[in-house]
Each structure stands twice: as structure tokens, then as C-alpha cells.
Design a protein around this motif. Structure first.
Motif, PDB file in Angstrom:
ATOM      1  N   LEU A  52       0.711  -2.715  -8.368  1.00  0.00           N
ATOM      2  CA  LEU A  52      -0.541  -2.157  -7.857  1.00  0.00           C
ATOM      3  C   LEU A  52      -1.688  -2.524  -8.799  1.00  0.00           C
ATOM      4  CD1 LEU A  52       0.788   1.452  -7.194  1.00  0.00           C
ATOM      5  CD2 LEU A  52       0.573  -0.363  -5.480  1.00  0.00           C
ATOM      6  N   THR A  97       0.103  -8.612  -5.362  1.00  0.00           N
ATOM      7  CA  THR A  97       0.934  -7.441  -5.093  1.00  0.00           C
ATOM      8  C   THR A  97       2.308  -7.883  -4.579  1.00  0.00           C
ATOM      9  OG1 THR A  97      -1.074  -6.248  -4.479  1.00  0.00           O
ATOM     10  CG2 THR A  97       1.026  -5.246  -3.858  1.00  0.00           C
ATOM     11  N   TYR A 157      -1.637  -2.523  -0.313  1.00  0.00           N
ATOM     12  CA  TYR A 157      -1.277  -1.134  -0.602  1.00  0.00           C
ATOM     13  C   TYR A 157      -2.424  -0.222  -0.184  1.00  0.00           C
ATOM     14  CZ  TYR A 157      -4.203  -0.912  -4.834  1.00  0.00           C
ATOM     15  OH  TYR A 157      -5.249  -0.912  -5.710  1.00  0.00           O
ATOM     16  N   LEU A 214       2.842   0.931   0.177  1.00  0.00           N
ATOM     17  CA  LEU A 214       2.728  -0.515  -0.023  1.00  0.00           C
ATOM     18  C   LEU A 214       3.214  -1.204   1.248  1.00  0.00           C
ATOM     19  CD1 LEU A 214       3.757   0.752  -3.006  1.00  0.00           C
ATOM     20  CD2 LEU A 214       3.442  -1.636  -3.650  1.00  0.00           C
TER      21      LEU A 214
END
Length: 316
Positions: A212, A230, A253, A262
Motif C-alpha cells: 500500500l 501495488t 486499493y 485491495l
């Protein structure tokens, strides 16, 4: 017998005039000028009679050699000094032979002590070369982790973006340490401004999570954030497995005050509820993954958020 001996001596005196000259007397040395004793000649002529008049033993096959002071050799104890050419000693093994001789004369107790100390040194050397022998020495973590094994650490270290690779892992949040609260997790994420790694696990032993952007910024509406760096991962397949964005969408996310998820498109790849006690997982179009946990709905064993920082110069 004496008259016979005299006759023989006279015969020999004619054959060897230099050896049995008339000038010799009983006080003279019993050896001739050529250092041959008189008894040696008589032993060849009369081998079966000793000089004291008695016969030799019938079972005696050889006469004992008579020592000669002039020769300087003891024929009874004579040994060859030359070593056969095929019985050479390799020079490369001289140290080994020396060590063996030293071990023979070495005290058994000291030998056992030396052997045990050598074994300890060998074991210590093996431990330094064997991978994953010490978690503390291999894992660059500020705190202990419920989920991170040496294997998972190495796997995730490879998957991290270059901007944080090789940095020290800093534990920003753990439910075991900070309590079960998504709001606390969001607040603790602000301690570092860099990508953060979310790691969670179910009660059946699966470990999963994703990368993240930190600090996390909750939105009032459902709005996706993040970049193509990500990813999500899981150990449900026995070995750590990574799922990168497929490019189908940009649902990387979503962060709300009561939800952290996510992936998207069909299902959330991973979704954690506000109390961080339960979660869900399913196939998502964003990462092309399957369920990351043992079941689509699961209870959480723990939730951890890790950040990355350069080690302090004051740390060892």
C-alpha cells in the motif's frame, strides 16, 4: 684327538704358511694376518666336530656364525638398510603421517578434548554458512513478527520496489501490540512516508497481504487509490506467491474509515473489516488472483503493517 688336531694343523701349515708360522705361540692372537680365525678354517674342514671334541647335534642344520672383530658387523642382527623402490613415502602425506604419530602418543583425554573443540569450530562455521540458521541475523526487522519467516522475508524483499529495497523493516502497527482498530492502523501509517506492507493471516495458517501507499488517506466515498506498484501475495499454495496488477483496471486499493480493501472487479482480493477481526477474499480482475485465504470469509489471527526506513547510524 689332540694328536689328530696337531696333524691337521701341520697339514694346514703347509697349505697356509703365512697363517701358521712356527713363530706363533699360544699367547699370540688366534687370528691370522688376514683376520681369519683358526677355528673358521677348521669349521669348513671338520663341520661335524666341535673344538672340544664332541659331535654336534644331529638336528642342527646350521652352525652359528662366528663373530669377527675386524668386520664390524653383527651378522646375527644384520638388516638391510636400503628401502625397496616400490615402498616409497609420498611427500604430500608426510604431514598426515606426522599427525598420526602425534595422535598415537597423545593423551586420550586431550585427544578427545581437541576433537570436541574441533567439532565445535566446525559446527560454528557451518552455522555461519548455512542459510536461515538465525532469524535475528537474517531478518532486518525492528520487532518480532507473527508471520514473517526467513523464507517469506527473502521473497517479499525481492518483490518490494527499489525505493525501499534493503531498508530496515519498521513495525508500524500490530493488533497484538496496538489493539484491534483500523483507525489506529491508519493513524500509525503516518509515521513513515513510503510504501507500506500489510501482512495478515487466518486461523488456519495462511499468510497474505499486499503493498500500500503510506500514509494511508481514508476517503469519504469509495474511491480507489494506489499505483501499479501495488501487489497482493499469499502462502496458501505452500510457497509464497505474488499477484501483480493485470492492467485490466486500476482498482489497486481502497481505504475508508471502516474498511481497507485491495483489488476489485468481481471481488476484493483482500478486504479487512473495521474491527480487524474478520475479512474476506476472492478472485479479482485487478490482480488475477484466486482466494488468498483458506476460505472466502475468515477470522484474522493478526494484522501487521510494516514500513521501511534507513537504519539509524546509532544502531549497531
Amino acid at each position: 684327538m689332540h694328536s689328530f688336531k696337531d696333524k691337521v694343523t701341520q697339514k694346514l701349515s703347509h697349505l697356509f704358511p703365512n697363517s701358521f708360522s712356527s713363530s706363533s705361540s699360544p699367547q699370540d692372537s688366534p687370528y691370522s694376518q688376514e683376520d681369519k680365525p683358526l677355528s673358521s678354517y677348521l669349521s669348513y674342514i671338520i663341520p661335524s666336530v666341535s673344538f672340544d671334541g664332541s659331535k654336534t647335534n644331529k638336528n642342527q642344520h646350521e652352525l652359528k656364525p662366528i663373530q669377527s672383530t675386524s668386520a664390524g658387523y653383527n651378522y646375527e642382527n644384520f638388516e638391510y638398510q636400503d628401502v625397496p623402490s616400490d615402498n616409497y613415502v609420498d611427500c604430500t602425506n608426510m604431514d598426515l603421517l606426522k599427525d598420526d604419530n602425534d595422535n598415537i602418543n597423545e593423551d586420550p583425554i586431550s585427544r578427545r578434548t581437541s576433537s570436541s573443540s574441533s567439532s565445535e569450530v566446525f559446527e560454528e562455521a557451518n552455522e555461519q554458512q548455512t542459510p536461515n540458521t538465525s532469524k535475528k541475523s537474517r531478518l532486518n526487522l525492528t520487532d518480532d513478527s507473527t508471520f514473517i519467516s526467513p523464507e517469506l522475508y527473502e521473497f517479499l524483499e525481492i518483490c518490494l520496489p527499489n525505493i525501499v529495497k534493503g531498508r530496515q523493516w519498521v513495525l508500524l502497527y500490530s493488533t497484538l501490540k496496538h489493539g484491534v482498530s483500523l483507525r489506529t492502523l491508519i493513524r500509525k501509517s503516518a509515521e513513515l512516508s513510503c510504501p507500506g506492507l500489510l501482512i495478515a493471516g487466518d486461523m488456519q495458517g495462511a499468510v497474505f497481504g499486499g503493498l500500500l501507499d503510506c500514509p494511508l488517506k481514508p476517503t469519504a466515498k469509495r474511491k480507489y487509490q494506489g499505483t501499479n506498484q501495488t501487489f497482493v501475495f499469499t502462502t496458501i499454495y505452500g510457497q509464497p506467491r505474488l499477484f501483480l496488477p493485470t492492467g485490466v483496471n486500476r482498482y489497486y486499493y481502497m481505504c475508508l474509515n471502516g474498511l481497507l480493501a485491495l483489488g476489485g472487479g468481481g471481488n476484493y482480493a483482500l478486504c479487512l473489516e473495521e474491527d480487524l477481526l474478520t475479512g474476506t477474499s476472492g478472485p479479482s480482475d485487478t490482480f488475477g488472483n484466486k482466494c488468498l485465504a483458506h476460505s472466502p470469509e475468515f477470522e484474522l489471527k493478526n494484522v501487521e503493517l510494516w514500513g521501511f526506513a534507513h537504519p539509524s547510524p546509532f544502531q549497531g
